[in-house]
Scaffold this motif. Sequence first.
Motif, PDB file in Angstrom:
ATOM      1  N   HIS A 150       0.841  -1.194   0.000  1.00 30.31           N
ATOM      2  CA  HIS A 150       0.000   0.000   0.000  1.00 30.31           C
ATOM      3  C   HIS A 150       0.886   1.257   0.000  1.00 30.31           C
ATOM      4  O   HIS A 150       2.052   1.211   0.409  1.00 30.31           O
ATOM      5  CB  HIS A 150      -0.925  -0.013   1.216  1.00 30.31           C
ATOM      6  CG  HIS A 150      -1.917   1.104   1.209  1.00 30.31           C
ATOM      7  ND1 HIS A 150      -3.030   1.095   0.401  1.00 30.31           N
ATOM      8  CD2 HIS A 150      -1.958   2.270   1.891  1.00 30.31           C
ATOM      9  CE1 HIS A 150      -3.712   2.204   0.593  1.00 30.31           C
ATOM     10  NE2 HIS A 150      -3.080   2.942   1.499  1.00 30.31           N
ATOM     11  N   PRO A 164      -5.554   1.328  -3.853  1.00 32.37           N
ATOM     12  CA  PRO A 164      -6.792   0.756  -3.326  1.00 32.37           C
ATOM     13  C   PRO A 164      -7.888   0.618  -4.376  1.00 32.37           C
ATOM     14  O   PRO A 164      -8.726  -0.283  -4.287  1.00 32.37           O
ATOM     15  CB  PRO A 164      -7.206   1.730  -2.210  1.00 32.37           C
ATOM     16  CG  PRO A 164      -6.296   2.902  -2.305  1.00 32.37           C
ATOM     17  CD  PRO A 164      -5.115   2.516  -3.112  1.00 32.37           C
ATOM     18  N   SER A 191     -10.555  -4.820   1.856  1.00 34.08           N
ATOM     19  CA  SER A 191      -9.478  -4.128   2.565  1.00 34.08           C
ATOM     20  C   SER A 191      -9.518  -2.606   2.455  1.00 34.08           C
ATOM     21  O   SER A 191      -8.677  -1.940   3.044  1.00 34.08           O
ATOM     22  CB  SER A 191      -8.119  -4.644   2.058  1.00 34.08           C
ATOM     23  OG  SER A 191      -7.865  -4.145   0.749  1.00 34.08           O
ATOM     24  N   THR A 192     -10.453  -2.045   1.691  1.00 30.23           N
ATOM     25  CA  THR A 192     -10.421  -0.585   1.516  1.00 30.23           C
ATOM     26  C   THR A 192     -11.746   0.086   1.890  1.00 30.23           C
ATOM     27  O   THR A 192     -12.817  -0.524   1.814  1.00 30.23           O
ATOM     28  CB  THR A 192     -10.095  -0.177   0.055  1.00 30.23           C
ATOM     29  OG1 THR A 192     -11.278  -0.278  -0.736  1.00 30.23           O
ATOM     30  CG2 THR A 192      -9.004  -1.042  -0.541  1.00 30.23           C
ATOM     31  N   ALA A 193     -11.654   1.372   2.213  1.00 29.44           N
ATOM     32  CA  ALA A 193     -12.842   2.164   2.556  1.00 29.44           C
ATOM     33  C   ALA A 193     -13.793   2.244   1.357  1.00 29.44           C
ATOM     34  O   ALA A 193     -15.009   2.112   1.506  1.00 29.44           O
ATOM     35  CB  ALA A 193     -12.419   3.571   2.985  1.00 29.44           C
ATOM     36  N   GLN A 194     -13.251   2.427   0.171  1.00 29.74           N
ATOM     37  CA  GLN A 194     -14.103   2.486  -1.025  1.00 29.74           C
ATOM     38  C   GLN A 194     -14.875   1.180  -1.205  1.00 29.74           C
ATOM     39  O   GLN A 194     -16.059   1.186  -1.551  1.00 29.74           O
ATOM     40  CB  GLN A 194     -13.249   2.697  -2.281  1.00 29.74           C
ATOM     41  CG  GLN A 194     -12.709   4.107  -2.461  1.00 29.74           C
ATOM     42  CD  GLN A 194     -11.889   4.219  -3.750  1.00 29.74           C
ATOM     43  OE1 GLN A 194     -11.245   3.257  -4.178  1.00 29.74           O
ATOM     44  NE2 GLN A 194     -11.904   5.390  -4.358  1.00 29.74           N
ATOM     45  N   HIS A 217      -6.579  -7.470   8.192  1.00 29.88           N
ATOM     46  CA  HIS A 217      -7.029  -6.156   7.715  1.00 29.88           C
ATOM     47  C   HIS A 217      -7.814  -5.389   8.782  1.00 29.88           C
ATOM     48  O   HIS A 217      -7.966  -4.172   8.673  1.00 29.88           O
ATOM     49  CB  HIS A 217      -7.859  -6.308   6.439  1.00 29.88           C
ATOM     50  CG  HIS A 217      -7.042  -6.729   5.255  1.00 29.88           C
ATOM     51  ND1 HIS A 217      -7.345  -7.813   4.471  1.00 29.88           N
ATOM     52  CD2 HIS A 217      -5.883  -6.220   4.750  1.00 29.88           C
ATOM     53  CE1 HIS A 217      -6.426  -7.946   3.523  1.00 29.88           C
ATOM     54  NE2 HIS A 217      -5.521  -6.997   3.667  1.00 29.88           N
ATOM     55  N   ARG A 239      -3.545  -1.952   4.447  1.00 27.63           N
ATOM     56  CA  ARG A 239      -3.883  -0.645   3.881  1.00 27.63           C
ATOM     57  C   ARG A 239      -3.620   0.478   4.872  1.00 27.63           C
ATOM     58  O   ARG A 239      -3.020   0.273   5.917  1.00 27.63           O
ATOM     59  CB  ARG A 239      -5.360  -0.646   3.466  1.00 27.63           C
ATOM     60  CG  ARG A 239      -5.710  -1.682   2.413  1.00 27.63           C
ATOM     61  CD  ARG A 239      -5.149  -1.321   1.049  1.00 27.63           C
ATOM     62  NE  ARG A 239      -5.705  -2.201   0.023  1.00 27.63           N
ATOM     63  CZ  ARG A 239      -5.344  -2.159  -1.243  1.00 27.63           C
ATOM     64  NH1 ARG A 239      -4.437  -1.286  -1.657  1.00 27.63           N
ATOM     65  NH2 ARG A 239      -5.868  -2.990  -2.122  1.00 27.63           N
ATOM     66  N   ASP A 243      -8.364   3.167   5.954  1.00 31.21           N
ATOM     67  CA  ASP A 243      -9.002   1.991   5.355  1.00 31.21           C
ATOM     68  C   ASP A 243      -9.295   0.946   6.434  1.00 31.21           C
ATOM     69  O   ASP A 243     -10.356   0.333   6.459  1.00 31.21           O
ATOM     70  CB  ASP A 243      -8.091   1.372   4.282  1.00 31.21           C
ATOM     71  CG  ASP A 243      -8.048   2.179   2.995  1.00 31.21           C
ATOM     72  OD1 ASP A 243      -9.118   2.599   2.505  1.00 31.21           O
ATOM     73  OD2 ASP A 243      -6.931   2.394   2.474  1.00 31.21           O
ATOM     74  N   ARG A 244      -8.308   0.748   7.323  1.00 29.68           N
ATOM     75  CA  ARG A 244      -8.504  -0.231   8.391  1.00 29.68           C
ATOM     76  C   ARG A 244      -9.733   0.126   9.226  1.00 29.68           C
ATOM     77  O   ARG A 244     -10.583  -0.726   9.503  1.00 29.68           O
ATOM     78  CB  ARG A 244      -7.267  -0.315   9.294  1.00 29.68           C
ATOM     79  CG  ARG A 244      -7.350  -1.417  10.344  1.00 29.68           C
ATOM     80  CD  ARG A 244      -6.252  -1.323  11.397  1.00 29.68           C
ATOM     81  NE  ARG A 244      -6.457  -0.225  12.323  1.00 29.68           N
ATOM     82  CZ  ARG A 244      -7.289  -0.261  13.373  1.00 29.68           C
ATOM     83  NH1 ARG A 244      -7.999  -1.339  13.629  1.00 29.68           N
ATOM     84  NH2 ARG A 244      -7.426   0.792  14.146  1.00 29.68           N
ATOM     85  N   CYS A 247     -12.903  -0.676   7.476  1.00 27.66           N
ATOM     86  CA  CYS A 247     -13.188  -2.119   7.509  1.00 27.66           C
ATOM     87  C   CYS A 247     -13.755  -2.517   8.868  1.00 27.66           C
ATOM     88  O   CYS A 247     -14.703  -3.305   8.951  1.00 27.66           O
ATOM     89  CB  CYS A 247     -11.932  -2.929   7.194  1.00 27.66           C
ATOM     90  SG  CYS A 247     -11.433  -2.813   5.467  1.00 27.66           S
TER      91      CYS A 247
END
Length: 387
Positions: A150, A164, A191-194, A217, A239, A243-244, A247
Amino acid sequence: RVIRLAGEVLLPGLIDVHVHLREPGFEAKETIASGAAAAAAGGFTQIACMPNTKPPIDDPERVRYVLRQAKAAGAARVWPIACITKGQAGKELTDAAALKAAGAVALSDDGKGVQDGGLMRRALAQAAAAGLPVAVHAEDETIAGGGVLHAGAARRLGLPEIPPEAEAAMIARDILLAEQTGAHLHVCHVSTAQSVDLIRWAKQRGVRITAEVAPHHLLLADDAITADDAVYKVNPPLRSERDRQACVAGFLDGTLDMIATDHAPHTAEEKQKPIAEAPFGMVGIEIAFPLLYTHFVAAGRLRLAELVRRMSTRPAQAFGLAGGVIRPGGPADLVAVRLGEERVIRPEAFRSKGRNTPFAGWPVCGWPVLTVAQGRVIFDERGEPHV
Ligand code: DOR
Ligand code: ZN
Ligand code: ZN
Ligand code: ZN
């Protein structure tokens, strides 16, 4: 059979729908027997294994081979996941109905996302007709571009990054395809916010979608990578802290339905290489429950019953497995865990052949001490004989 417990808590057998058992082809990393024994030690009574073996699990005979090896191992039950395309080449579809008839519980692209959207659309339509979920690794290779870490960690170590959006773009595509084909899309290791936002949106639209998140993650971000140590190399990568946290929020609010470990054993020799050369992956099946129990339940962020739902009931429902619950009159699938006893994670003690975990040395409680699958004891370290 009478089993004596002394203060342990009894839970339904845990279920992990995403593990790599490496057989056939990579038996130095793991075998079906060593992986199923590791699962039992982790409190898991059922696991679903990914098809990125050599040869890959892409025809009915290979599905039956996995089932035969698993039966002979006599530990956790193992359910094969079969490939979406022949030879993982991303060109020709496998036969979903035939794979299901042989015993496959899902189809997956794991290890190599299906880049061709038209092919993926046909795969989802075929899987919908056969009644199988499609578990996707979700990585757009044109965006990932051969990256390894990342952004933050990549910059620090001077290595190429995996953006990401490589994950989120593929999830967006597959959500739209699942909506149109009516297939059950299962998104692996989010693993990502998106990605979390896209899955939340898909659920609001009524798309048939489930998603898993891996313990690493939820518990680690890329700031943990301070040196060139391949034990941290995993795909998707650790990430950003943001991001964490997304998740974690998605896991707590149910957008991410379940925990799956993505248990990915490699040899010590391979993982001693520099990050640029070492293979992706971490083991996790023997420590997933203690890690999550300690950091979510004991930390007061999640109730024990809810963690069990995310590690047993929901995976069972998503993959159409019986169990995950203890039914009156049925053979038991259960695990006894010692909630109060703290022990340090020692990879040397793993049943898995893989010791590649960044969690070595972490003190955790909630260790499984007895696992029973289909009424048979498959793991017992209570330090006293059962009668
Ligand atoms: O870290 C990973 N390891 N990610 C993958 O997608 C594949 C897996 C493996 O097979 O080692
Ligand atoms: Zn994967
Ligand atoms: Zn992956
Ligand atoms: Zn995987």
